[in-house]
Design a protein around this motif. Structure first.
Motif, PDB file in Angstrom:
ATOM      1  N   LEU A  65      26.943 -28.708  48.789  1.00 51.82           N
ATOM      2  CA  LEU A  65      27.929 -27.812  48.200  1.00 51.82           C
ATOM      3  C   LEU A  65      28.211 -26.600  49.095  1.00 51.82           C
ATOM      4  O   LEU A  65      29.339 -26.090  49.140  1.00 51.82           O
ATOM      5  CB  LEU A  65      27.456 -27.338  46.827  1.00 51.82           C
ATOM      6  CG  LEU A  65      27.306 -28.443  45.765  1.00 51.82           C
ATOM      7  CD1 LEU A  65      26.562 -27.914  44.556  1.00 51.82           C
ATOM      8  CD2 LEU A  65      28.676 -28.971  45.358  1.00 51.82           C
ATOM      9  N   ILE A  66      27.200 -26.128  49.796  1.00 51.02           N
ATOM     10  CA  ILE A  66      27.377 -24.960  50.654  1.00 51.02           C
ATOM     11  C   ILE A  66      28.110 -25.316  51.947  1.00 51.02           C
ATOM     12  O   ILE A  66      28.930 -24.529  52.444  1.00 51.02           O
ATOM     13  CB  ILE A  66      26.016 -24.312  50.986  1.00 51.02           C
ATOM     14  CG1 ILE A  66      25.354 -23.771  49.723  1.00 51.02           C
ATOM     15  CG2 ILE A  66      26.163 -23.199  52.025  1.00 51.02           C
ATOM     16  CD1 ILE A  66      23.973 -23.190  49.953  1.00 51.02           C
ATOM     17  N   GLU A  67      27.862 -26.498  52.480  1.00 55.54           N
ATOM     18  CA  GLU A  67      28.407 -26.862  53.787  1.00 55.54           C
ATOM     19  C   GLU A  67      29.936 -26.749  53.861  1.00 55.54           C
ATOM     20  O   GLU A  67      30.471 -26.221  54.849  1.00 55.54           O
ATOM     21  CB  GLU A  67      27.961 -28.273  54.176  1.00 55.54           C
ATOM     22  CG  GLU A  67      28.386 -28.663  55.583  1.00 55.54           C
ATOM     23  CD  GLU A  67      27.864 -30.026  55.992  1.00 55.54           C
ATOM     24  OE1 GLU A  67      28.270 -30.504  57.078  1.00 55.54           O
ATOM     25  OE2 GLU A  67      27.057 -30.619  55.243  1.00 55.54           O
ATOM     26  N   PRO A  68      30.712 -27.211  52.844  1.00 56.90           N
ATOM     27  CA  PRO A  68      32.168 -27.049  52.942  1.00 56.90           C
ATOM     28  C   PRO A  68      32.613 -25.590  52.990  1.00 56.90           C
ATOM     29  O   PRO A  68      33.611 -25.260  53.634  1.00 56.90           O
ATOM     30  CB  PRO A  68      32.677 -27.729  51.660  1.00 56.90           C
ATOM     31  CG  PRO A  68      31.594 -28.669  51.262  1.00 56.90           C
ATOM     32  CD  PRO A  68      30.321 -28.004  51.667  1.00 56.90           C
ATOM     33  N   VAL A  69      31.881 -24.700  52.305  1.00 56.85           N
ATOM     34  CA  VAL A  69      32.217 -23.275  52.345  1.00 56.85           C
ATOM     35  C   VAL A  69      32.029 -22.740  53.763  1.00 56.85           C
ATOM     36  O   VAL A  69      32.902 -22.062  54.318  1.00 56.85           O
ATOM     37  CB  VAL A  69      31.340 -22.481  51.363  1.00 56.85           C
ATOM     38  CG1 VAL A  69      31.679 -20.994  51.410  1.00 56.85           C
ATOM     39  CG2 VAL A  69      31.485 -23.022  49.951  1.00 56.85           C
ATOM     40  N   VAL A  70      30.884 -23.063  54.346  1.00 56.65           N
ATOM     41  CA  VAL A  70      30.589 -22.608  55.700  1.00 56.65           C
ATOM     42  C   VAL A  70      31.587 -23.208  56.695  1.00 56.65           C
ATOM     43  O   VAL A  70      32.073 -22.516  57.600  1.00 56.65           O
ATOM     44  CB  VAL A  70      29.142 -22.965  56.076  1.00 56.65           C
ATOM     45  CG1 VAL A  70      28.872 -22.650  57.542  1.00 56.65           C
ATOM     46  CG2 VAL A  70      28.164 -22.203  55.188  1.00 56.65           C
ATOM     47  N   SER A  71      31.929 -24.477  56.526  1.00 60.39           N
ATOM     48  CA  SER A  71      32.887 -25.124  57.420  1.00 60.39           C
ATOM     49  C   SER A  71      34.254 -24.457  57.342  1.00 60.39           C
ATOM     50  O   SER A  71      34.938 -24.291  58.355  1.00 60.39           O
ATOM     51  CB  SER A  71      33.012 -26.610  57.065  1.00 60.39           C
ATOM     52  OG  SER A  71      31.782 -27.285  57.237  1.00 60.39           O
ATOM     53  N   THR A  72      34.651 -24.074  56.141  1.00 63.78           N
ATOM     54  CA  THR A  72      35.942 -23.402  55.969  1.00 63.78           C
ATOM     55  C   THR A  72      35.962 -22.079  56.722  1.00 63.78           C
ATOM     56  O   THR A  72      36.930 -21.762  57.433  1.00 63.78           O
ATOM     57  CB  THR A  72      36.233 -23.164  54.478  1.00 63.78           C
ATOM     58  OG1 THR A  72      36.279 -24.422  53.806  1.00 63.78           O
ATOM     59  CG2 THR A  72      37.565 -22.448  54.295  1.00 63.78           C
ATOM     60  N   PHE A  73      34.898 -21.292  56.584  1.00 60.37           N
ATOM     61  CA  PHE A  73      34.826 -20.044  57.334  1.00 60.37           C
ATOM     62  C   PHE A  73      34.793 -20.315  58.840  1.00 60.37           C
ATOM     63  O   PHE A  73      35.389 -19.573  59.629  1.00 60.37           O
ATOM     64  CB  PHE A  73      33.588 -19.250  56.919  1.00 60.37           C
ATOM     65  CG  PHE A  73      33.739 -18.503  55.630  1.00 60.37           C
ATOM     66  CD1 PHE A  73      34.775 -17.594  55.452  1.00 60.37           C
ATOM     67  CD2 PHE A  73      32.847 -18.696  54.586  1.00 60.37           C
ATOM     68  CE1 PHE A  73      34.919 -16.896  54.258  1.00 60.37           C
ATOM     69  CE2 PHE A  73      32.987 -18.002  53.390  1.00 60.37           C
ATOM     70  CZ  PHE A  73      34.027 -17.108  53.224  1.00 60.37           C
ATOM     71  N   ALA A  74      34.110 -21.380  59.238  1.00 63.80           N
ATOM     72  CA  ALA A  74      33.975 -21.680  60.658  1.00 63.80           C
ATOM     73  C   ALA A  74      35.319 -21.959  61.312  1.00 63.80           C
ATOM     74  O   ALA A  74      35.572 -21.535  62.450  1.00 63.80           O
ATOM     75  CB  ALA A  74      33.047 -22.880  60.847  1.00 63.80           C
ATOM     76  N   TRP A  75      36.209 -22.654  60.598  1.00 65.22           N
ATOM     77  CA  TRP A  75      37.488 -23.040  61.192  1.00 65.22           C
ATOM     78  C   TRP A  75      38.617 -22.051  60.894  1.00 65.22           C
ATOM     79  O   TRP A  75      39.699 -22.150  61.496  1.00 65.22           O
ATOM     80  CB  TRP A  75      37.892 -24.430  60.715  1.00 65.22           C
ATOM     81  CG  TRP A  75      37.056 -25.522  61.313  1.00 65.22           C
ATOM     82  CD1 TRP A  75      36.244 -26.393  60.668  1.00 65.22           C
ATOM     83  CD2 TRP A  75      36.949 -25.860  62.703  1.00 65.22           C
ATOM     84  NE1 TRP A  75      35.621 -27.249  61.548  1.00 65.22           N
ATOM     85  CE2 TRP A  75      36.048 -26.939  62.813  1.00 65.22           C
ATOM     86  CE3 TRP A  75      37.512 -25.345  63.876  1.00 65.22           C
ATOM     87  CZ2 TRP A  75      35.701 -27.525  64.035  1.00 65.22           C
ATOM     88  CZ3 TRP A  75      37.171 -25.929  65.092  1.00 65.22           C
ATOM     89  CH2 TRP A  75      36.277 -27.010  65.165  1.00 65.22           C
TER      90      TRP A  75
END
Length: 386
Positions: A296-306
Motif C-alpha cells: 500500500l505504501i509503495e504506490p504513494v512513494v512511487s508517485t512522489f518519486a516520479w
C-alpha cells in the motif's frame, strides 16, 4: 544626502552580535565577536552590555589554565532568552511543549481530548494544558516569543482549518486566533506533516537535502513536501494530503494490522510494533503483514518519486521505529527502476510536529534580535501570524 537611521543601525549591529553568539553554541571571546561581526571592539562591548542587561547574553568565566594575567572575557547566548510554546493536536490528544531556539524541548505534557467533535472544548483543554506546561517549565514569561500549532489536517495559509479527515466540526476553525487571544503572543498554525518535514530539516536528518518528502502512512496518512528547502503547501494547503486520494485505495491501511504503527494511541502502536519485531525474528505471518503494508505504501512513494523526484523520503509517525520497513521499501524501489531516492527513517520520533511548530514560530518573528536566531541554510516559513 540620505539620512542615517541610527536606531536601525544599532538594531542591525545588535543582531549581528547576537547571531554570532547564537551560532557559536558555546562561549566565545570578545576578539572572535569583533572578527566575525567586523564591528569595532567598543561597539561590540556596548552591544554586549545591552544584550546582557536585556537577558539575551551572559558573560562566562574562562577556564583556568597556565596563562598569567587576567583571562579573556567570554560570552554566550542564553538559551532561556527565546522560547517558543507549541501545541500538537491529533484525533485523541493534545500535546504542549516549550522549545528553545536550538530545537531542544525543555518541558512537555499531554492531555486526552474527550470530544474531538467539539473544537471549542478541545482548544480550551489545550490552552489550559499549555498554561500548566509554561508554569511547570519555569520559563520566564517575557522569554516566550510565539506559539506554533500543529493540526492533523488541511490548513490554509492564513491558519484556517480547511478539512480534518476525522471530523467536519473543525472546518473553518482558526486555532491561532484562540491561542493568540489567550496568551497575547503571535500564534501560527499548520499541518502536522508540513511541520514534521521542517523539523527534520532543522534538527533531524534532512539538513543536507534541498528536496525531500516526510511521509506518515498507516492509520494516519499524509506528507510534508519540501522543494528547494521551502515547504510546498499548494492550493489551500492541499499539497501532500494523499489521504484524500481515494482512487489509490489508501484507506485500506487503516484496516491493516500493521497500519496501527502510525496510530496516535500508544497501545495500538505497541501492538503494531510487536508484529514488526515478530517479522524481524522470522515469523512468516508477521512478515506477510509487513509486505501487505508495503504493498500500500509503495504506490504513494512511487508517485512522489516520479512527480517530485525528491532526494529522499523520510518515514515518520511511527514508521521510523522499524528498520525492516525502511530497508524493505528501499529494496522495492531499487528493484522497480525508480529514480535513486533514499528511504530514511525520521530521527525525531513523535515529537517532529512539535519541533516543527517551534521552528515555524521562530521563523515568523519580526523583531531584529529574534530574527538573528536563524541558521542561514534553513528556509523561512512562509506563513502569516494571527
Amino acid at each position: 544626502m540620505t539620512a542615517i537611521d541610527l536606531a536601525a543601525m544599532r538594531q542591525h549591529n545588535s543582531g549581528l552580535v547576537l547571531a554570532s553568539l547564537f551560532q557559536a553554541r558555546e562561549p566565545v571571546r570578545m576578539a572572535t565577536l569583533v572578527r566575525q561581526t567586523q564591528l569595532s571592539r567598543r561597539t561590540v562591548e556596548l552591544i554586549l552590555s545591552t544584550l546582557i542587561d536585556e537577558g539575551w547574553a551572559a558573560e562566562t568565566s574562562e577556564p583556568v589554565g597556565d596563562t598569567l594575567g587576567r583571562p579573556p572575557r567570554r560570552y554566550q547566548f542564553r538559551t532561556d532568552s527565546a522560547l517558543f510554546a507549541t501545541i500538537a493536536f491529533d484525533p485523541h490528544a493534545a500535546t504542549a511543549a516549550i522549545v528553545d531556539a536550538y530545537g531542544h524541548i525543555r518541558h512537555q505534557a499531554s492531555t486526552v481530548l474527550e470530544d474531538i467533535d467539539n473544537p471549542s472544548e478541545c482548544l480550551q483543554s489545550a490552552s489550559d494544558l499549555l498554561k500548566s506546561v509554561i508554569a511547570d517549565s519555569g520559563c520566564p514569561r517575557p522569554s516566550l516569543r510565539g506559539i506554533g500549532i500543529s493540526v492533523t489536517g488541511r490548513i490554509d495559509d492564513d491558519g484556517t482549518v480547511m478539512h480534518l479527515p476525522y471530523t467536519p466540526a473543525w472546518t473553518g476553525v482558526r486555532p491561532g486566533e484562540h491561542f493568540a487571544s489567550v496568551f497575547g503572543l503571535p500564534a501560527l498554525v499548520d499541518n502536522d506533516t508540513n511541520l514534521a518535514a521542517l523539523a527534520e530539516q532543522w534538527v533531524g536528518g534532512a539538513g543536507g537535502y534541498s528536496n525531500f518528502v516526510w511521509l506518515i502512512a498507516g492509520y494516519r496518512l499524509g506528507a510534508g513536501v519540501v522543494i528547494r528547502k521551502d515547504i510546498h503547501k499548494g492550493l489551500h494547503g492541499a499539497a501532500g494530503e494523499v489521504v484524500q486520494v481515494e482512487s489509490m485505495g489508501l484507506a485500506a491501511m487503516r484496516a491493516q494490522p500493521l497500519g496501527l504503527i502510525s496510530s496516535p494511541v500508544p497501545a495500538q502502536r505497541a501492538q503494531a510494533l510487536s508484529i514488526v519485531h515478530a517479522a524481524e525474528a522470522g515469523d512468516v505471518e508477521a512478515m506477510k503483514s509487513v509486505e501487505e503494508l508495503l504493498d500500500l505504501i509503495e504506490p504513494v512513494v512511487s508517485t512522489f518519486a516520479w512527480t517530485i523526484a525528491p532526494e529522499a523520503i523520510f518515514l515518520g509517525g511511527g514508521l521510523e521505529q522499524s528498520r525492516l520497513l525502511t530497508d524493505q521499501l528501499q529494496r522495492r524501489l531499487e528493484a522497480s527502476g525508480l529514480p535513486p531516492i533514499q528511504i530514511r527513517p525520521s530521527s525525531l520520533g513523535e515529537n517532529a510536529p512539535l519541533l516543527g511548530a517551534a521552528y515555524m514560530a521562530r521563523s515568523a518573528q519580526n523583531d531584529t534580535l529574534t530574527q538573528a536566531l536563524r541558521e542561514n541554510h534553513l528556509a523561512t516559513f512562509p506563513v502569516s501570524a494571527n
